[in-house]
Design an enzyme around this catalytic site. Sequence first.
Site, PDB file in Angstrom:
ATOM      1  N   ASP A 154      32.716  52.308  41.889  1.00 16.46           N
ATOM      2  CA  ASP A 154      33.156  52.577  43.264  1.00 16.46           C
ATOM      3  C   ASP A 154      32.144  52.041  44.270  1.00 16.46           C
ATOM      4  O   ASP A 154      30.940  52.031  44.006  1.00 16.46           O
ATOM      5  CB  ASP A 154      33.365  54.091  43.440  1.00 16.46           C
ATOM      6  CG  ASP A 154      34.278  54.415  44.609  1.00 16.46           C
ATOM      7  OD1 ASP A 154      34.905  53.489  45.177  1.00 16.46           O
ATOM      8  OD2 ASP A 154      34.367  55.611  44.961  1.00 16.46           O
ATOM      9  N   ASN A 182      45.774  52.997  43.441  1.00 12.96           N
ATOM     10  CA  ASN A 182      45.298  51.797  44.142  1.00 12.96           C
ATOM     11  C   ASN A 182      46.444  50.863  44.541  1.00 12.96           C
ATOM     12  O   ASN A 182      46.258  49.986  45.384  1.00 12.96           O
ATOM     13  CB  ASN A 182      44.273  51.024  43.304  1.00 12.96           C
ATOM     14  CG  ASN A 182      42.920  51.703  43.198  1.00 12.96           C
ATOM     15  OD1 ASN A 182      42.224  51.606  42.188  1.00 12.96           O
ATOM     16  ND2 ASN A 182      42.499  52.405  44.244  1.00 12.96           N
TER      17      ASN A 182
END
Length: 240
Positions: A16, A64
Amino acid sequence: MADSQTLPRHVAIIMDGNGRWATMRGLPRSEGHRAGTEAARGVVTRCRELGIRHLTLYTFSKENWGRPADEVKFLFDLLVRFLTRELDTLLTQSIRFQVLGEMADLPLATRKVLAHVIAKTAHCTEMTLNLALNYSGREEILRACRNLVAQGVAPGDVTEERLAAALYTAGQPDPDLIIRTSGEMRLSGYLLWQSAYSEFAFPDTLWPDFTPAELDAVLADYQTRSRRFGLTGDQVAAGR
Ligand code: IPE
Ligand code: IPE
Ligand code: MG
């Protein structure tokens, strides 16, 4: 690494911070993802050197898909380029490549490359590299339940072993260590079943800046921990 005996067998990473890395530099988010692939390469290489047998990288969550279409397209194009370029290395390093997630929903060009790399590396034995792609832990558990029902497994025969064997990670050990970079402290649906007794590390580093040396530091910290699995510290010390 001090003691290879206590190294994790399976490391799972939530990569991330690519977007923030790019934004901090006044760059488009895509540049963060591009830089992130370099970090991924470094970590794969380091895990292989250390003899870590399973490495799982969270590459694209089911959620996502909600990102802007051009970012999603960039990510899948990047993945195709990355895998095409890395195939030779996977083969020379004997790294078996696997996907955790529903491949049927991915773009055709992506599916083709994934299937090719999976087939080409199927015989590799030194390490398994899993990419969690179009992945959701809840979806994975639901899919496993549906498969057991479809196979006609009786309720009393639904065991932890059977369910685990119906997950994408079938045959692989649970992650001993889950690392999430960028300072966020959440799972975002990652390996929900498999993480029951995982250790966690949340380094502040944004993923593109995460180096093999930093991985070593996280592993060294992991090695100092006492995993008790519900027992007392004395029982663990006595080797029970
Ligand atoms: C992780 O970085 C990569 C993917 C989720 C594909 P992000 O893109 O989430 O980066 P931040 O969280 O916006 O910084
Ligand atoms: C999790 O990161 C998924 C990947 C790293 C591929 P996100 O950045 O998408 O997660 P949230 O939205 O911050 O929880
Ligand atoms: Mg993020």
